[in-house]
Design a protein around this motif. Structure first.
Motif, PDB file in Angstrom:
ATOM      1  N   GLY A 162       0.835  -1.189   0.000  1.00  0.00           N
ATOM      2  CA  GLY A 162       0.000   0.000   0.000  1.00  0.00           C
ATOM      3  C   GLY A 162       0.870   1.238   0.000  1.00  0.00           C
ATOM      4  N   ASP A 163       0.530   2.189   0.874  1.00  0.00           N
ATOM      5  CA  ASP A 163       1.276   3.451   0.942  1.00  0.00           C
ATOM      6  C   ASP A 163       2.297   3.477   2.073  1.00  0.00           C
ATOM      7  OD1 ASP A 163      -0.546   3.406   3.006  1.00  0.00           O
ATOM      8  OD2 ASP A 163      -1.414   5.372   2.599  1.00  0.00           O
ATOM      9  N   TYR A 200      -0.407  -0.211  -7.548  1.00  0.00           N
ATOM     10  CA  TYR A 200      -0.575   0.903  -6.619  1.00  0.00           C
ATOM     11  C   TYR A 200      -0.955   2.143  -7.417  1.00  0.00           C
ATOM     12  CZ  TYR A 200      -0.191   4.226  -2.929  1.00  0.00           C
ATOM     13  OH  TYR A 200      -0.505   5.203  -2.031  1.00  0.00           O
ATOM     14  N   THR A 223      -6.221  -6.651  -0.735  1.00  0.00           N
ATOM     15  CA  THR A 223      -5.767  -6.351   0.618  1.00  0.00           C
ATOM     16  C   THR A 223      -4.731  -7.374   1.079  1.00  0.00           C
ATOM     17  OG1 THR A 223      -7.573  -7.608   1.623  1.00  0.00           O
ATOM     18  CG2 THR A 223      -7.939  -5.241   1.264  1.00  0.00           C
ATOM     19  N   LYS A 261      -4.047  -3.810   5.205  1.00  0.00           N
ATOM     20  CA  LYS A 261      -3.844  -2.675   4.305  1.00  0.00           C
ATOM     21  C   LYS A 261      -4.340  -3.019   2.908  1.00  0.00           C
ATOM     22  CE  LYS A 261      -1.656   0.597   4.769  1.00  0.00           C
ATOM     23  NZ  LYS A 261      -2.037   1.999   5.103  1.00  0.00           N
ATOM     24  N   SER A 262      -4.831  -2.016   2.214  1.00  0.00           N
ATOM     25  CA  SER A 262      -5.078  -2.164   0.784  1.00  0.00           C
ATOM     26  C   SER A 262      -3.771  -1.937   0.050  1.00  0.00           C
ATOM     27  CB  SER A 262      -6.122  -1.158   0.308  1.00  0.00           C
ATOM     28  OG  SER A 262      -6.239  -1.206  -1.108  1.00  0.00           O
ATOM     29  N   LEU A 263      -3.575  -2.678  -1.028  1.00  0.00           N
ATOM     30  CA  LEU A 263      -2.372  -2.521  -1.835  1.00  0.00           C
ATOM     31  C   LEU A 263      -2.567  -1.488  -2.942  1.00  0.00           C
ATOM     32  CD1 LEU A 263      -1.265  -6.255  -2.120  1.00  0.00           C
ATOM     33  CD2 LEU A 263      -0.949  -4.611  -0.247  1.00  0.00           C
ATOM     34  N   GLU A 265      -4.734   2.453  -4.116  1.00  0.00           N
ATOM     35  CA  GLU A 265      -5.223   3.719  -3.569  1.00  0.00           C
ATOM     36  C   GLU A 265      -6.753   3.675  -3.554  1.00  0.00           C
ATOM     37  OE1 GLU A 265      -2.363   7.285  -3.764  1.00  0.00           O
ATOM     38  OE2 GLU A 265      -2.500   6.585  -5.836  1.00  0.00           O
ATOM     39  N   ARG A 295      -7.940   1.426  -0.708  1.00  0.00           N
ATOM     40  CA  ARG A 295      -7.489   2.157   0.481  1.00  0.00           C
ATOM     41  C   ARG A 295      -8.631   3.007   1.047  1.00  0.00           C
ATOM     42  NH1 ARG A 295      -2.963   6.681  -0.009  1.00  0.00           N
ATOM     43  NH2 ARG A 295      -4.800   7.875  -0.568  1.00  0.00           N
ATOM     44  N   GLU A 318      -9.863   0.019   3.539  1.00  0.00           N
ATOM     45  CA  GLU A 318      -9.208   0.562   4.742  1.00  0.00           C
ATOM     46  C   GLU A 318     -10.063   1.656   5.365  1.00  0.00           C
ATOM     47  OE1 GLU A 318      -4.999   1.702   5.172  1.00  0.00           O
ATOM     48  OE2 GLU A 318      -4.741   0.751   3.223  1.00  0.00           O
TER      49      GLU A 318
END
Length: 456
Positions: A162-163, A200, A223, A261-263, A265, A295, A318
């Motif tokens: 993710g971020d 991403y 995720t 987490k989401s991978l 956005e 995300r 998320e």
């Protein structure tokens, strides 16, 4: 209803323009690129699977010119008043091609006005990142209709965190994004489109678009638990000792176990401005749209025009809805991998959301965080189904940095909130809250001033 009528009227007017146009059948990407630069045609592409590398030769690359902000396009739809019927067509893009321009690149770029594209599937092959980022699909022209387009996205670096490793200045690892469909024009309509992202970047997003409609659109990401990230024995996160650009509740800049987490956005996102002329973003409407495992499901805020999210869904995200100055109507979401809702400071926000009963398997700290003044929030149980785990609704609380789940929330003066809570989740009004009215069937803790509490 007015938006649907507008689409019908637009379609009728578009049809009138083509009553005397002959239908042109094509069966190659070279022909497509030729007619994409012409105007006033109806183009039907023969069903089948086409390879971008067959068209994007070194000669084509050498003769391709960027737009005035330096973006290149593999295929640019620069003509106007065209219809492209891609029913049954898949165009595959080997992600090795994403670096051939050594610059920002869009796989498909709609520059002309009154362009109707329908039925296309674009599939990225492999996971080679772009040289300097870019989009799968850019809609920069006005009065476009993008219908039944599916994007299967890949091609970014790093991917899988993710971020957490950062983006832009201060990133722990240089980021090469690959986003989905960017809307920059006026009166553009995105209908029945789907994005499945293993990259991403955002799925659907608006930068400078005005009077944009998303209807029946679907965005899906992937995720991953932070525990799974921490189990790696090589890779970008391992190489930086599992550091994170975000602090956790202990004040440490590390990837923290126990979270999901989401991978990707956002599923649906608005920016303040964009496009080649840097114009401010205007009105945006999303009707019957779904975001899954992104995300943020919907990251929308009023900029220069009214914003509406209606009959929509955010699941496995998320954060479901990150909103300000707009209306969310008859929509639903869960709190499986993160909060359902953050309402931010700014203009009045009206929210009507139903909470799905699905429960969390990893840590989630709040159901909703509400900051600012005079928002009107209604939260109910979806189909009257109870969620067993309690997650508090907090008033006077701001979202954490970048909405990161393991980073602590903040506090801010908040007043005049009206919250109607039928979820049975608890409500907490902190010392920064005042003059709020809470109607709730759950436990309410009031540490603020002059708040009115009504038990259901």
């Amino acid at each position: 209803m007015k938006k649907r009528q507008a689409v019908i009227v637009f379609g009728f007017l578009l049809l009138c323009n083509f009553i005397h146009a002959a239908e042109i059948k094509i069966n190659s990407l070279k022909e497509l690129a030729t007619y994409a630069a012409k105007s006033g045609n109806i183009i039907v592409m023969e069903p089948g699977v086409y390879q971008m590398e067959d068209y994007l030769t070194s000669e084509v690359v050498k003769n391709t010119k960027p737009d005035k902000v330096g973006r290149y396009a593999m295929i640019k739809f620069s003509g106007s008043h065209n219809v492209f019927d891609f029913t049954g067509v898949t165009i595959e893009v080997d992600t090795k091609l994403l670096i051939v321009f050594k610059a920002r690149v869009s796989e498909f770029y709609v520059e002309g006005s009154h362009v109707h594209i329908k039925g296309l599937t674009v599939t990225d092959i492999g996971n080679h990142p772009k040289a300097k980022g870019g989009h799968s699909f850019t809609v920069a022209g006005d009065d476009a209709v993008i219908e039944k387009v599916t994007l299967n996205m890949s091609g970014s670096f790093p991917y899988g965190y993710g971020d957490l490793l950062g983006k832009g200045k201060g990133a722990l690892v240089p980021l090469k994004k690959h986003s989905g469909m960017c809307i920059e024009g006026l009166n553009d309509k995105i209908i029945d489109c789907s994005i499945y992202s293993k990259s991403y970047g955002h799925c659907f997003f608006v930068q400078g678009g005005r009077n944009v409609l998303f209807e029946n659109c679907y965005a899906e990401g992937v995720t991953r638990t932070t525990d799974d990230m921490l189990s790696e024995i090589s890779g970008p996160a391992f190489d930086v000792n599992f550091a994170s650009v975000y602090k956790n509740y202990a004040g440490e800049n590390i990837i923290t176990p126990g979270y999901t987490k989401s991978l990707n956005e956002c599923g649906f996102r608005m920016y303040g401005k964009g496009g080649v002329n840097g114009v401010k973003t205007g009105a945006v409407t999303a009707i019957n749209c779904t975001a899954k495992n992104t995300r943020i499901g919907f990251a929308f805020a009023k900029i220069t025009g009214d914003v509406l999210i209606k009959d929509s869904k955010a699941i496995g995200c998320e954060l479901g809805y990150n909103v300000g100055g707009l209306t969310v109507e008859n929509s639903i979401g869960d709190a499986v991998n993160g909060p359902l809702l953050y309402v931010n400071k700014g203009e009045k926000t009206t929210v009507e959301l139903a909470l799905l009963p699905t429960e969390s398997k990893t840590k989630v700290h709040v159901l909703a965080a509400i900051a600012g003044d005079y928002h009107n929030i209604t939260l109910t149980k979806w189909r009257n189904m109870k969620r067993g785990q309690n997650l508090p609704i907090k008033i006077g609380v701001t979202r954490p940095p970048a909405n990161n789940g393991f980073s602590p929330l903040g506090t801010v003066k908040t007043s005049g909130i009206v919250l109607n809570n039928s979820t049975e989740m608890s409500v907490e009004l902190n010392s920064e809250s005042s003059e709020c009215k809470v109607i709730s069937n759950g436990v309410v803790e009031d540490k603020g001033n002059n708040n009115e509490i009504i038990k259901k």
